[in-house]
Design an enzyme around this catalytic site. Structure first.
Site, PDB file in Angstrom:
ATOM      1  N   SER A   7       0.843  -1.196   0.000  1.00 15.37           N
ATOM      2  CA  SER A   7       0.000   0.000   0.000  1.00 15.37           C
ATOM      3  C   SER A   7       0.872   1.236   0.000  1.00 15.37           C
ATOM      4  O   SER A   7       1.657   1.460   0.936  1.00 15.37           O
ATOM      5  CB  SER A   7      -0.902   0.013   1.241  1.00 15.37           C
ATOM      6  OG  SER A   7      -1.469   1.299   1.376  1.00 15.37           O
ATOM      7  N   HIS A  30      -1.270  -1.362  -4.243  1.00 15.31           N
ATOM      8  CA  HIS A  30      -2.540  -1.001  -3.603  1.00 15.31           C
ATOM      9  C   HIS A  30      -2.573   0.521  -3.395  1.00 15.31           C
ATOM     10  O   HIS A  30      -1.677   1.099  -2.787  1.00 15.31           O
ATOM     11  CB  HIS A  30      -2.636  -1.731  -2.267  1.00 15.31           C
ATOM     12  CG  HIS A  30      -3.939  -1.559  -1.556  1.00 15.31           C
ATOM     13  ND1 HIS A  30      -5.063  -2.313  -1.842  1.00 15.31           N
ATOM     14  CD2 HIS A  30      -4.315  -0.736  -0.545  1.00 15.31           C
ATOM     15  CE1 HIS A  30      -6.052  -1.966  -1.041  1.00 15.31           C
ATOM     16  NE2 HIS A  30      -5.636  -1.000  -0.241  1.00 15.31           N
ATOM     17  N   ASP A  32      -4.798   3.642  -1.955  1.00 14.36           N
ATOM     18  CA  ASP A  32      -5.899   3.977  -1.044  1.00 14.36           C
ATOM     19  C   ASP A  32      -6.440   5.365  -1.325  1.00 14.36           C
ATOM     20  O   ASP A  32      -5.734   6.359  -1.144  1.00 14.36           O
ATOM     21  CB  ASP A  32      -5.399   3.912   0.402  1.00 14.36           C
ATOM     22  CG  ASP A  32      -5.175   2.486   0.859  1.00 14.36           C
ATOM     23  OD1 ASP A  32      -6.115   1.687   0.778  1.00 14.36           O
ATOM     24  OD2 ASP A  32      -4.046   2.163   1.286  1.00 14.36           O
ATOM     25  N   MET A  34      -9.152   8.151  -0.276  1.00 14.01           N
ATOM     26  CA  MET A  34      -9.989   8.528   0.878  1.00 14.01           C
ATOM     27  C   MET A  34     -10.551   9.926   0.674  1.00 14.01           C
ATOM     28  O   MET A  34      -9.829  10.824   0.243  1.00 14.01           O
ATOM     29  CB  MET A  34      -9.146   8.515   2.153  1.00 14.01           C
ATOM     30  CG  MET A  34      -8.471   7.192   2.425  1.00 14.01           C
ATOM     31  SD  MET A  34      -7.512   7.309   3.940  1.00 14.01           S
ATOM     32  CE  MET A  34      -6.713   5.694   3.938  1.00 14.01           C
ATOM     33  N   HIS A  63      -8.387   1.049  -3.973  1.00 12.32           N
ATOM     34  CA  HIS A  63      -9.332   0.870  -2.866  1.00 12.32           C
ATOM     35  C   HIS A  63     -10.035   2.200  -2.614  1.00 12.32           C
ATOM     36  O   HIS A  63      -9.431   3.140  -2.087  1.00 12.32           O
ATOM     37  CB  HIS A  63      -8.514   0.407  -1.643  1.00 12.32           C
ATOM     38  CG  HIS A  63      -9.308   0.199  -0.403  1.00 12.32           C
ATOM     39  ND1 HIS A  63      -8.708  -0.044   0.821  1.00 12.32           N
ATOM     40  CD2 HIS A  63     -10.645   0.176  -0.162  1.00 12.32           C
ATOM     41  CE1 HIS A  63      -9.636  -0.214   1.746  1.00 12.32           C
ATOM     42  NE2 HIS A  63     -10.823  -0.062   1.182  1.00 12.32           N
ATOM     43  N   MET A  65     -12.243   4.405  -0.672  1.00  7.91           N
ATOM     44  CA  MET A  65     -12.908   4.657   0.619  1.00  7.91           C
ATOM     45  C   MET A  65     -13.632   5.991   0.503  1.00  7.91           C
ATOM     46  O   MET A  65     -13.246   6.994   1.099  1.00  7.91           O
ATOM     47  CB  MET A  65     -11.861   4.655   1.748  1.00  7.91           C
ATOM     48  CG  MET A  65     -11.374   3.252   2.081  1.00  7.91           C
ATOM     49  SD  MET A  65      -9.853   3.264   3.042  1.00  7.91           S
ATOM     50  CE  MET A  65      -8.671   3.351   1.698  1.00  7.91           C
ATOM     51  N   MET A 136     -11.586  -5.758   5.434  1.00  9.32           N
ATOM     52  CA  MET A 136     -10.746  -4.865   6.238  1.00  9.32           C
ATOM     53  C   MET A 136     -10.420  -5.543   7.565  1.00  9.32           C
ATOM     54  O   MET A 136     -11.316  -6.038   8.257  1.00  9.32           O
ATOM     55  CB  MET A 136     -11.465  -3.539   6.510  1.00  9.32           C
ATOM     56  CG  MET A 136     -11.644  -2.626   5.308  1.00  9.32           C
ATOM     57  SD  MET A 136     -10.125  -2.215   4.422  1.00  9.32           S
ATOM     58  CE  MET A 136      -9.137  -1.427   5.709  1.00  9.32           C
ATOM     59  N   ASP A 174      -6.718  -6.377   4.366  1.00  8.48           N
ATOM     60  CA  ASP A 174      -6.089  -5.054   4.355  1.00  8.48           C
ATOM     61  C   ASP A 174      -6.125  -4.467   5.754  1.00  8.48           C
ATOM     62  O   ASP A 174      -7.204  -4.210   6.298  1.00  8.48           O
ATOM     63  CB  ASP A 174      -6.860  -4.168   3.358  1.00  8.48           C
ATOM     64  CG  ASP A 174      -6.273  -2.776   3.217  1.00  8.48           C
ATOM     65  OD1 ASP A 174      -5.186  -2.511   3.759  1.00  8.48           O
ATOM     66  OD2 ASP A 174      -6.923  -1.948   2.541  1.00  8.48           O
TER      67      ASP A 174
HETATM   68  C1  DX5 Z   1      -6.313   1.656   5.579  1.00  9.83           C
HETATM   69  C2  DX5 Z   1      -5.884   1.303   4.184  1.00  9.83           C
HETATM   70  C3  DX5 Z   1      -4.773   0.345   4.124  1.00  9.83           C
HETATM   71  C4  DX5 Z   1      -3.479   0.796   4.777  1.00  9.83           C
HETATM   72  C5  DX5 Z   1      -2.847  -0.418   5.373  1.00  9.83           C
HETATM   73  O1  DX5 Z   1      -7.532   2.279   5.535  1.00  9.83           O
HETATM   74  O2  DX5 Z   1      -6.970   0.733   3.469  1.00  9.83           O
HETATM   75  O3  DX5 Z   1      -4.536  -0.102   2.788  1.00  9.83           O
HETATM   76  O4  DX5 Z   1      -2.563   1.406   3.900  1.00  9.83           O
HETATM   77  O5  DX5 Z   1      -1.750  -0.020   6.114  1.00  9.83           O
HETATM   78  P1  DX5 Z   1      -1.015  -1.019   7.123  1.00  9.83           P
HETATM   79  O6  DX5 Z   1      -0.556  -2.200   6.319  1.00  9.83           O
HETATM   80  O7  DX5 Z   1       0.091  -0.173   7.650  1.00  9.83           O
HETATM   81  O8  DX5 Z   1      -2.033  -1.420   8.175  1.00  9.83           O
HETATM   82 ZN    ZN Z   2      -6.520  -0.174   1.503  1.00 10.64          ZN
END
Ligand code: DX5
Ligand code: ZN
Length: 214
Positions: A7, A30, A32, A34, A63, A65, A136, A174
């Site tokens: 990620s 990956h 993310d 947000m 991903h 969010m 998650m 994740d």
């Molecule tokens: C959190 C993200 C993850 C995050 C995971 O909301 O969806 O993808 O980057 O980070 P680690 O592996 O550090 O928990």
């Molecule tokens: Zn993620």
């Protein structure tokens, strides 16, 4: 086969190309996204995905969010995503179905994601058409949180639904994944592992990736 998806939330955004190259031995990247609404944090958006697409051939596992992801499916597909994960909690059933239909129309792979609170059964109406389910293992929003061991039961339940309805569907976990929690998640049925801090926090990200493969 297990896939590892570092990620980039844990990468240095001012040196993103360098940090993407550092994880080139992984299977997927990956990303993310947000929106500050579905989760409290704000991270990467469409222009950044477009720039990432130009600097790597890696499979982009995006991903989302974000609230009502149907609004942005086409934009992220055009920006270069290979797979989009949308959260089942982010819209009603008609919005989720329409978002999945748009993903088909845009030629991107389709996944739904579940917050820890969401029942594994919530995937059933969509499962036959999915390429992946994302479970998650932390509350979405931030990297570096601790793995929620209670989610292993959700992983096992989703694995059994996948075997029943769509055996080709991948199962991604994740949040809080390191070499120890990776083994537990794989034993419970996961086949795709996202890891942010365990990869980028390591002195040698390539070694961390191979350690996660087990
Ligand atoms: C959190 C993200 C993850 C995050 C995971 O909301 O969806 O993808 O980057 O980070 P680690 O592996 O550090 O928990
Ligand atoms: Zn993620």
């Amino acid at each position: 086969m297990i896939k590892i998806a570092p990620s980039i939330l844990s990468a240095d955004f001012a040196n993103l190309e360098r940090d993407i190259k550092r994880v080139s031995s992984a299977d997927w990247l990956h990303v993310d996204v947000m929106d500050g609404m579905f989760v409290p944090n704000i991270s990467i958006g469409i222009p950044v995905v477009k720039s990432i697409r130009k600097c790597t051939d890696m499979f982009l596992d995006v991903h989302l969010m974000i609230e009502k992801p149907v609004r942005y499916v086409e934009a992220f597909a055009k920006a270069g995503a290979d797979l989009l994960s949308i959260h089942l909690e982010a819209d009603g059933p008609s919005g989720i179905s329409e978002a999945l239909r748009l993903m088909d129309a845009c030629g991107v792979k389709k996944a739904v994601a579940l917050r820890p609170i969401t029942s594994p059964k919530a995937v059933i109406p969509y499962l036959e058409q999915l390429d992946m389910v994302l479970v998650m293992t932390v509350e979405p929003g931030f990297g570096g949180q601790s793995f929620m061991a209670d989610q292993l039961d959700t992983v096992a339940q989703i694995r059994s639904l996948i075997q029943q309805y769509n055996p080709a569907c991948r199962l991604e976990v994740d949040g809080g994944i390191n070499t120890e929690t990776a083994r537990r998640a794989v034993t419970a049925g996961a086949d795709t592992l996202v890891a942010g801090s365990a990869v980028y926090g390591a002195a040698d990200p390539a070694m961390a990736i191979s350690a996660l493969r087990g």
